[in-house]
Design a protein around this motif. Structure first.
Motif, PDB file in Angstrom:
ATOM      1  N   ARG A 174       0.836  -1.205   0.000  1.00 51.02           N
ATOM      2  CA  ARG A 174       0.000   0.000   0.000  1.00 51.02           C
ATOM      3  C   ARG A 174       0.868   1.252   0.000  1.00 51.02           C
ATOM      4  O   ARG A 174       0.569   2.225  -0.704  1.00 51.02           O
ATOM      5  CB  ARG A 174      -0.923  -0.017   1.220  1.00 51.02           C
ATOM      6  CG  ARG A 174      -1.828   1.188   1.305  1.00 51.02           C
ATOM      7  CD  ARG A 174      -2.673   1.136   2.561  1.00 51.02           C
ATOM      8  NE  ARG A 174      -3.505   2.310   2.673  1.00 51.02           N
ATOM      9  CZ  ARG A 174      -4.087   2.694   3.785  1.00 51.02           C
ATOM     10  NH1 ARG A 174      -3.945   1.976   4.889  1.00 51.02           N
ATOM     11  NH2 ARG A 174      -4.816   3.778   3.818  1.00 51.02           N
ATOM     12  N   ASP A 206      -3.232   4.108  -2.383  1.00 52.40           N
ATOM     13  CA  ASP A 206      -4.538   3.620  -1.931  1.00 52.40           C
ATOM     14  C   ASP A 206      -5.435   3.218  -3.093  1.00 52.40           C
ATOM     15  O   ASP A 206      -6.526   3.760  -3.272  1.00 52.40           O
ATOM     16  CB  ASP A 206      -5.228   4.678  -1.071  1.00 52.40           C
ATOM     17  CG  ASP A 206      -4.645   4.782   0.316  1.00 52.40           C
ATOM     18  OD1 ASP A 206      -3.866   3.888   0.700  1.00 52.40           O
ATOM     19  OD2 ASP A 206      -4.956   5.746   1.020  1.00 52.40           O
ATOM     20  N   GLU A 227     -10.029  -1.391  12.082  1.00 56.46           N
ATOM     21  CA  GLU A 227      -9.232  -0.838  10.979  1.00 56.46           C
ATOM     22  C   GLU A 227      -9.765  -1.339   9.641  1.00 56.46           C
ATOM     23  O   GLU A 227      -9.861  -0.580   8.674  1.00 56.46           O
ATOM     24  CB  GLU A 227      -7.759  -1.202  11.150  1.00 56.46           C
ATOM     25  CG  GLU A 227      -6.868  -0.537  10.119  1.00 56.46           C
ATOM     26  CD  GLU A 227      -5.397  -0.838  10.295  1.00 56.46           C
ATOM     27  OE1 GLU A 227      -4.618  -0.500   9.369  1.00 56.46           O
ATOM     28  OE2 GLU A 227      -4.995  -1.420  11.328  1.00 56.46           O
ATOM     29  N   SER A 228     -10.130  -2.607   9.580  1.00 53.19           N
ATOM     30  CA  SER A 228     -10.712  -3.162   8.365  1.00 53.19           C
ATOM     31  C   SER A 228     -12.019  -2.451   8.020  1.00 53.19           C
ATOM     32  O   SER A 228     -12.266  -2.118   6.861  1.00 53.19           O
ATOM     33  CB  SER A 228     -10.955  -4.664   8.537  1.00 53.19           C
ATOM     34  OG  SER A 228     -11.592  -5.191   7.404  1.00 53.19           O
ATOM     35  N   LEU A 278     -11.355   0.905   6.417  1.00 59.40           N
ATOM     36  CA  LEU A 278     -10.936   0.759   5.019  1.00 59.40           C
ATOM     37  C   LEU A 278     -12.133   0.450   4.123  1.00 59.40           C
ATOM     38  O   LEU A 278     -12.253   0.983   3.017  1.00 59.40           O
ATOM     39  CB  LEU A 278      -9.884  -0.341   4.889  1.00 59.40           C
ATOM     40  CG  LEU A 278      -8.522  -0.047   5.511  1.00 59.40           C
ATOM     41  CD1 LEU A 278      -7.635  -1.288   5.463  1.00 59.40           C
ATOM     42  CD2 LEU A 278      -7.848   1.123   4.828  1.00 59.40           C
ATOM     43  N   ARG A 322     -14.129   3.488   3.452  1.00 65.19           N
ATOM     44  CA  ARG A 322     -13.461   4.300   2.430  1.00 65.19           C
ATOM     45  C   ARG A 322     -13.696   3.734   1.039  1.00 65.19           C
ATOM     46  O   ARG A 322     -13.915   4.480   0.083  1.00 65.19           O
ATOM     47  CB  ARG A 322     -11.961   4.386   2.711  1.00 65.19           C
ATOM     48  CG  ARG A 322     -11.630   5.260   3.905  1.00 65.19           C
ATOM     49  CD  ARG A 322     -10.159   5.356   4.169  1.00 65.19           C
ATOM     50  NE  ARG A 322      -9.463   5.892   3.012  1.00 65.19           N
ATOM     51  CZ  ARG A 322      -8.153   5.863   2.872  1.00 65.19           C
ATOM     52  NH1 ARG A 322      -7.389   5.331   3.794  1.00 65.19           N
ATOM     53  NH2 ARG A 322      -7.594   6.356   1.792  1.00 65.19           N
ATOM     54  N   LEU A 338      -6.546  -1.460  -0.892  1.00 66.45           N
ATOM     55  CA  LEU A 338      -7.372  -1.268   0.301  1.00 66.45           C
ATOM     56  C   LEU A 338      -8.184  -2.517   0.623  1.00 66.45           C
ATOM     57  O   LEU A 338      -8.317  -2.906   1.787  1.00 66.45           O
ATOM     58  CB  LEU A 338      -8.292  -0.058   0.132  1.00 66.45           C
ATOM     59  CG  LEU A 338      -7.610   1.299   0.038  1.00 66.45           C
ATOM     60  CD1 LEU A 338      -8.633   2.394  -0.203  1.00 66.45           C
ATOM     61  CD2 LEU A 338      -6.798   1.588   1.293  1.00 66.45           C
ATOM     62  N   SER A 352      -7.831  -4.841   3.904  1.00 70.24           N
ATOM     63  CA  SER A 352      -8.970  -5.061   4.800  1.00 70.24           C
ATOM     64  C   SER A 352      -9.215  -6.556   5.035  1.00 70.24           C
ATOM     65  O   SER A 352      -9.509  -6.974   6.157  1.00 70.24           O
ATOM     66  CB  SER A 352     -10.231  -4.376   4.264  1.00 70.24           C
ATOM     67  OG  SER A 352     -10.758  -5.051   3.149  1.00 70.24           O
TER      68      SER A 352
END
Length: 184
Positions: free
Chosen positions: A101, A106, A140-141, A144, A147, A111, A115
């Protein structure tokens, strides 16, 4: 064109003694699962996916391995009950994908791969009883995947991935006794 991610399907069967009360059921299943994950079956063989991951990692060539093949290696270790091996692979893959990454930016694929890798780390941490670490990986996953949904819109894959992440976060929050957070 799109197939569901079958890594969440499990084929676990527990033989319960007659007359088990529902309250006792969760404790029996939980201890049985923990025993299965911490002690691999005798004679269980390392899968070809795991062997290939180990070979490429040892040769310092893990970039040659497709991320989905690496995820298969983690799944294979879990399937044969070797959580320690799964943890090692999952964390190596996560480090590799974080590095990719940084190098590639990104992109949607970077991403999504990251994830899924975080989900694998969360699953292994949860199996090991490290619920705080599992929650951090799952959160955190989820970020992502939110997003990705913003970037890609409401595609079937983006919505499915988001629902998987929400389910993972909710499950670990529930396991931690945070029922309001799980409901949210």
């Amino acid at each position: 064109k799109e197939a569901p991610d079958l890594s969440v399907i499990r084929s676990y069967t527990a033989q319960l003694p007659a007359g088990v009360a529902p309250r006792e059921l969760q404790a029996i299943v939980s201890s049985s699962l923990k025993e299965r994950h911490l002690h691999p079956p005798i004679g269980s063989a390392i899968s070809r996916a795991e062997q290939e991951w180990q070979r490429l990692w040892t040769l310092r060539m893990p970039d040659r391995l497709d991320s989905w093949d690496a995820f298969t290696a983690t799944d294979a270790a879990l399937a044969r009950g070797d959580v320690a091996a799964a943890e090692g692979i999952a964390k190596q893959v996560l480090a590799l994908l974080r590095d990719r990454r940084l190098r590639n930016g990104d992109t949607p694929q970077a991403l999504r791969d990251l994830s899924v890798s975080l989900d694998n780390v969360g699953r292994v941490e949860s199996d090991l009883g490290q619920l705080e670490a599992a929650r951090a990986a799952y959160r955190e996953s989820l970020e992502l995947r939110r997003r990705l949904r913003e970037a890609l819109g409401d595609t079937p894959q983006a919505l499915r991935d988001l629902s998987v992440s929400l389910n993972n976060v909710g499950r670990v929050e529930s396991d931690l006794g945070q029922l309001e957070a799980a409901r949210a």
